[in-house]
Design a protein around this motif. Structure first.
Motif, PDB file in Angstrom:
ATOM      1  N   ARG A 157     -15.534 -19.676 -37.184  1.00 52.09           N
ATOM      2  CA  ARG A 157     -16.567 -18.828 -36.225  1.00 52.09           C
ATOM      3  C   ARG A 157     -17.772 -19.000 -36.919  1.00 52.09           C
ATOM      4  NH1 ARG A 157     -16.016 -13.802 -37.597  1.00 52.09           N
ATOM      5  NH2 ARG A 157     -17.260 -12.651 -35.630  1.00 52.09           N
ATOM      6  N   LEU A 158     -19.170 -18.838 -35.924  1.00 55.11           N
ATOM      7  CA  LEU A 158     -20.370 -19.476 -36.808  1.00 55.11           C
ATOM      8  C   LEU A 158     -20.111 -17.952 -37.230  1.00 55.11           C
ATOM      9  CD1 LEU A 158     -22.328 -21.424 -36.336  1.00 55.11           C
ATOM     10  CD2 LEU A 158     -23.521 -19.608 -34.693  1.00 55.11           C
ATOM     11  N   ALA A 159     -19.891 -17.138 -38.045  1.00 52.49           N
ATOM     12  CA  ALA A 159     -20.915 -16.019 -38.513  1.00 52.49           C
ATOM     13  C   ALA A 159     -20.148 -16.432 -39.883  1.00 52.49           C
ATOM     14  CB  ALA A 159     -20.407 -14.072 -38.027  1.00 52.49           C
ATOM     15  N   GLU A 160     -18.909 -16.826 -39.752  1.00 49.68           N
ATOM     16  CA  GLU A 160     -18.095 -17.117 -41.355  1.00 49.68           C
ATOM     17  C   GLU A 160     -18.958 -18.616 -41.943  1.00 49.68           C
ATOM     18  OE1 GLU A 160     -14.370 -17.869 -40.139  1.00 49.68           O
ATOM     19  OE2 GLU A 160     -13.701 -16.015 -39.740  1.00 49.68           O
ATOM     20  N   VAL A 161     -19.635 -19.196 -40.624  1.00 52.87           N
ATOM     21  CA  VAL A 161     -20.297 -20.549 -41.848  1.00 52.87           C
ATOM     22  C   VAL A 161     -21.364 -19.916 -42.327  1.00 52.87           C
ATOM     23  CG1 VAL A 161     -21.159 -22.576 -41.554  1.00 52.87           C
ATOM     24  CG2 VAL A 161     -19.060 -22.543 -40.769  1.00 52.87           C
ATOM     25  N   ALA A 162     -21.776 -19.248 -40.827  1.00 52.74           N
ATOM     26  CA  ALA A 162     -23.375 -17.965 -42.032  1.00 52.74           C
ATOM     27  C   ALA A 162     -23.159 -18.011 -43.369  1.00 52.74           C
ATOM     28  CB  ALA A 162     -23.800 -17.972 -40.798  1.00 52.74           C
ATOM     29  N   ALA A 163     -21.979 -17.119 -43.100  1.00 52.80           N
ATOM     30  CA  ALA A 163     -22.097 -16.038 -44.854  1.00 52.80           C
ATOM     31  C   ALA A 163     -21.381 -17.045 -45.508  1.00 52.80           C
ATOM     32  CB  ALA A 163     -20.567 -15.009 -44.054  1.00 52.80           C
ATOM     33  N   ALA A 164     -20.814 -18.190 -45.682  1.00 50.79           N
ATOM     34  CA  ALA A 164     -19.864 -18.796 -46.677  1.00 50.79           C
ATOM     35  C   ALA A 164     -21.210 -19.386 -47.363  1.00 50.79           C
ATOM     36  CB  ALA A 164     -19.660 -20.306 -45.857  1.00 50.79           C
ATOM     37  N   LEU A 166     -25.058 -25.750 -38.566  1.00 51.22           N
ATOM     38  CA  LEU A 166     -24.211 -24.026 -38.537  1.00 51.22           C
ATOM     39  C   LEU A 166     -23.124 -24.733 -37.814  1.00 51.22           C
ATOM     40  CD1 LEU A 166     -26.982 -21.466 -39.525  1.00 51.22           C
ATOM     41  CD2 LEU A 166     -24.805 -22.366 -40.866  1.00 51.22           C
ATOM     42  N   ARG A 167     -23.436 -24.857 -36.513  1.00 49.49           N
ATOM     43  CA  ARG A 167     -22.775 -24.865 -35.439  1.00 49.49           C
ATOM     44  C   ARG A 167     -21.450 -25.991 -35.235  1.00 49.49           C
ATOM     45  NH1 ARG A 167     -22.535 -27.202 -30.265  1.00 49.49           N
ATOM     46  NH2 ARG A 167     -24.441 -27.938 -29.986  1.00 49.49           N
ATOM     47  N   GLN A 168     -22.233 -27.586 -35.957  1.00 48.05           N
ATOM     48  CA  GLN A 168     -21.127 -28.532 -36.098  1.00 48.05           C
ATOM     49  C   GLN A 168     -20.268 -28.008 -37.393  1.00 48.05           C
ATOM     50  OE1 GLN A 168     -23.997 -31.429 -36.599  1.00 48.05           O
ATOM     51  NE2 GLN A 168     -24.657 -31.450 -34.071  1.00 48.05           N
ATOM     52  N   THR A 169     -20.570 -27.843 -38.344  1.00 51.51           N
ATOM     53  CA  THR A 169     -19.858 -27.149 -39.278  1.00 51.51           C
ATOM     54  C   THR A 169     -19.046 -26.088 -38.845  1.00 51.51           C
ATOM     55  OG1 THR A 169     -21.501 -27.799 -41.292  1.00 51.51           O
ATOM     56  CG2 THR A 169     -19.655 -26.507 -41.515  1.00 51.51           C
ATOM     57  N   ALA A 170     -19.632 -25.251 -38.069  1.00 48.17           N
ATOM     58  CA  ALA A 170     -18.329 -23.833 -37.305  1.00 48.17           C
ATOM     59  C   ALA A 170     -16.735 -25.329 -36.833  1.00 48.17           C
ATOM     60  CB  ALA A 170     -18.585 -23.725 -36.742  1.00 48.17           C
ATOM     61  N   MET A 171     -17.291 -25.729 -35.927  1.00 51.72           N
ATOM     62  CA  MET A 171     -16.819 -26.661 -35.148  1.00 51.72           C
ATOM     63  C   MET A 171     -15.727 -27.463 -35.489  1.00 51.72           C
ATOM     64  SD  MET A 171     -19.232 -27.748 -31.424  1.00 51.72           S
ATOM     65  CE  MET A 171     -18.037 -28.413 -30.741  1.00 51.72           C
ATOM     66  N   ILE A 183     -26.642 -15.215 -39.511  1.00 47.21           N
ATOM     67  CA  ILE A 183     -26.709 -16.567 -38.251  1.00 47.21           C
ATOM     68  C   ILE A 183     -27.823 -16.676 -39.332  1.00 47.21           C
ATOM     69  CG2 ILE A 183     -26.846 -17.796 -37.042  1.00 47.21           C
ATOM     70  CD1 ILE A 183     -24.498 -16.139 -35.941  1.00 47.21           C
ATOM     71  N   GLU A 184     -28.957 -15.316 -39.051  1.00 44.90           N
ATOM     72  CA  GLU A 184     -30.247 -15.954 -38.837  1.00 44.90           C
ATOM     73  C   GLU A 184     -31.352 -16.221 -40.224  1.00 44.90           C
ATOM     74  OE1 GLU A 184     -33.043 -15.393 -36.017  1.00 44.90           O
ATOM     75  OE2 GLU A 184     -31.275 -15.961 -35.395  1.00 44.90           O
ATOM     76  N   ARG A 185     -29.415 -15.445 -41.325  1.00 46.30           N
ATOM     77  CA  ARG A 185     -30.635 -15.395 -42.696  1.00 46.30           C
ATOM     78  C   ARG A 185     -30.181 -16.927 -43.161  1.00 46.30           C
ATOM     79  NH1 ARG A 185     -26.966 -11.329 -45.261  1.00 46.30           N
ATOM     80  NH2 ARG A 185     -28.594 -11.814 -47.800  1.00 46.30           N
ATOM     81  N   ALA A 186     -29.147 -16.996 -42.668  1.00 46.87           N
ATOM     82  CA  ALA A 186     -27.971 -18.787 -42.791  1.00 46.87           C
ATOM     83  C   ALA A 186     -29.663 -19.577 -42.213  1.00 46.87           C
ATOM     84  CB  ALA A 186     -27.067 -19.320 -42.706  1.00 46.87           C
ATOM     85  N   LYS A 187     -29.733 -19.633 -40.927  1.00 47.88           N
ATOM     86  CA  LYS A 187     -31.114 -20.757 -40.850  1.00 47.88           C
ATOM     87  C   LYS A 187     -32.522 -20.148 -41.593  1.00 47.88           C
ATOM     88  CE  LYS A 187     -31.601 -20.116 -36.403  1.00 47.88           C
ATOM     89  NZ  LYS A 187     -31.854 -19.060 -34.921  1.00 47.88           N
ATOM     90  N   PRO A 209     -27.729 -19.819 -54.338  1.00 37.38           N
ATOM     91  CA  PRO A 209     -28.122 -19.888 -55.698  1.00 37.38           C
ATOM     92  C   PRO A 209     -28.109 -21.600 -55.587  1.00 37.38           C
ATOM     93  CG  PRO A 209     -26.646 -18.135 -55.953  1.00 37.38           C
ATOM     94  CD  PRO A 209     -26.413 -18.784 -54.508  1.00 37.38           C
ATOM     95  N   VAL A 210     -27.071 -22.678 -55.787  1.00 40.08           N
ATOM     96  CA  VAL A 210     -26.839 -24.208 -55.328  1.00 40.08           C
ATOM     97  C   VAL A 210     -27.590 -24.734 -53.986  1.00 40.08           C
ATOM     98  CG1 VAL A 210     -25.484 -25.598 -54.529  1.00 40.08           C
ATOM     99  CG2 VAL A 210     -24.100 -22.986 -56.282  1.00 40.08           C
ATOM    100  N   LEU A 211     -27.938 -24.151 -53.104  1.00 43.56           N
ATOM    101  CA  LEU A 211     -28.797 -24.629 -52.347  1.00 43.56           C
ATOM    102  C   LEU A 211     -30.555 -24.491 -53.049  1.00 43.56           C
ATOM    103  CD1 LEU A 211     -27.495 -23.624 -48.761  1.00 43.56           C
ATOM    104  CD2 LEU A 211     -27.668 -25.937 -49.547  1.00 43.56           C
ATOM    105  N   GLY A 212     -30.654 -23.595 -53.357  1.00 41.53           N
ATOM    106  CA  GLY A 212     -31.642 -23.360 -53.696  1.00 41.53           C
ATOM    107  C   GLY A 212     -32.197 -24.561 -55.298  1.00 41.53           C
ATOM    108  N   ARG A 213     -31.607 -24.594 -56.220  1.00 43.23           N
ATOM    109  CA  ARG A 213     -31.479 -25.538 -56.359  1.00 43.23           C
ATOM    110  C   ARG A 213     -31.476 -27.245 -56.031  1.00 43.23           C
ATOM    111  NH1 ARG A 213     -27.412 -22.484 -59.896  1.00 43.23           N
ATOM    112  NH2 ARG A 213     -25.512 -24.519 -59.143  1.00 43.23           N
TER     113      ARG A 213
END
Length: 430
Positions: A412-419, A402-407, A380-384, A425-429
């Protein structure tokens, strides 16, 4: 076989050394827990002071500064221990470079306290800025506790550290709620964005306390339930609803700032009682594990000595028996593979080695289970961090997304963070 037992004994001594270093780290965690508690109280008093333009909580804030400085002195006193002063300091605490780096970062954060206090005394910062700056300092201290939990080598101690970290993190969210609410009441007018932040903090507290209850153990859980029964939860909920209703245009009574602060403070103080009990349990658990490991090491050392003596006696005896039986046509040499110990002793030694291996594997499995909760937080910290860097969001905004996407997706919040991390790479571009 003597060599095998000697290495088994050396492994046990390494385990004792690890436990002693872990016990030292747990002492630091206890001191940090007290400092975090006092800084949370200082932050709350400072926000009432700032939100009321200096009209309220001036004397209370000054008194709290003394308590905070005393707690900080306790942490710095631990850091002055002789074993932490040399080039080999990394061997004095478990986790070595990782934990020492967290200590350095926490000290750097604490160095900012005098400037923050000066700005508050001169009313040069707003309550929200004060909350953020205190939050950064407390976050650095909590990261130190997280690191201690992540590098712990004993499953029982690791579970207690995971529980303590989540209790402290949940209490920090509760402290932020107190600070935000105190500033809102003191100002006397609604602020929808801050009320939304309170909703986020309520949800975050619930998650942390669930994880705490899952790791704290039966005795601490009973104490926690007993403390909850005397917390002013009904009054806290009543005042909380007033804050949430302010988004609909309801006015806030500035006189309720102190009532809110006192109610939240009572709740936080009772949470701190659970922290103290858990920290005390940490020390006791370390002491029990060290005593048990020392007893087992002594037993193994005695066995090694006994087998060495038996080997010295058995060798000439086997030669004598073999010589006498040779005249009767019996084989003059002992059975192959038994060495000087004989098959029965050899089986006992092999059983001892297997037992040690199985015990260490079981400990490793338990540690993996305890660290799973910590691994989720890392995700979660890395995704943030990724969202903050790529989308220009604040930490709160990134977490809220992240929380709103999970809901909305029922995940689970951790699953959304992993995704989210998988899309780096896409977000970075963009």
């Amino acid at each position: 076989m003597k060599t095998a037992l000697a290495f088994l004994l050396a492994a046990r001594r390494c385990e004792i050394d690890d436990l002693e270093r872990l016990a030292l780290s747990c002492e630091l965690v206890q001191a940090v827990s007290e400092l975090v508690h006092q800084l949370q109280r200082e932050r709350g008093a400072s926000n009432v002071f700032l939100g009321s333009e200096g009209a309220r909580f001036g004397p209370q804030r000054e008194a709290q500064l003394l308590a905070s400085r005393a707690a900080e002195a306790g942490v710095r006193s631990w850091l002055k221990r002789p074993e932490l002063g040399g080039e080999k300091s990394g061997g004095a605490v478990h986790g070595g470079a990782r934990l020492l780096t967290r200590i350095a970062l926490a000290l750097h954060a604490l160095d900012g306290l005098p400037g923050l206090r000066g700005d508050i005394a001169a009313r040069r910062c707003r309550p929200d800025a004060s909350t953020a700056r205190y939050g950064e300092i407390i976050a650095a201290l909590l990261a130190l506790v997280f690191e201690a939990a992540d590098v712990a080598v004993d499953p029982g101690v690791s579970r207690l550290l995971v529980a303590l970290f989540n209790l402290m993190q949940g209490k920090e969210f509760a402290g932020q709620e107190r600070a935000l609410g105190a500033a809102l009441f003191a100002a006397g007018h609604p602020a929808p964005e801050r009320v939304q932040a309170i909703l986020h903090l309520i949800d975050a507290q619930a998650q942390c306390f669930r994880r705490f209850e899952g790791f704290c153990g039966d005795e601490v859980l009973r104490q926690w339930r007993a403390l909850q029964s005397v917390m002013p939860l009904a009054e806290h909920e009543r005042l909380r609803r007033m804050l949430l209703a302010s988004t609909l245009g309801s006015a806030l009574d500035p006189a309720l700032a102190e009532a809110w602060f006192d109610c939240c403070s009572q709740r936080l103080d009772q949470m701190h009682e659970a922290e103290v009990a858990l920290a005390r349990g940490l020390g006791e658990s370390c002491a029990r594990r060290i005593a048990s490991a020392r007893t087992e090491a002594q037993d193994q050392a005695a066995l090694l000595e006994a087998l060495s003596t038996a080997a010295e006696i058995r060798a000439p005896l086997d030669m004598l028996i073999g010589t006498e039986m040779a005249g009767e046509g019996a084989p003059a040499e002992p059975a192959q593979g038994d060495g000087p110990f004989g098959p029965q002793l050899r089986r006992s030694i092999v059983d001892l080695l297997h037992a040690q291996s199985q015990r260490l594997q079981a400990m490793s499995d338990e540690l993996d289970a305890a660290r799973a909760a910590l691994d989720e937080r890392k995700l979660i910290e890395r995704a943030k961090g990724l969202l903050m860097a790529c989308r220009g969001l604040s930490e709160d905004e990134a977490y809220r997304l992240l929380r709103q996407t999970a809901m909305s997706q029922g995940r689970r919040l951790a699953e959304v963070a992993a995704a989210t991390l998988a899309l780096a790479p896409v977000l970075g571009r963009h």
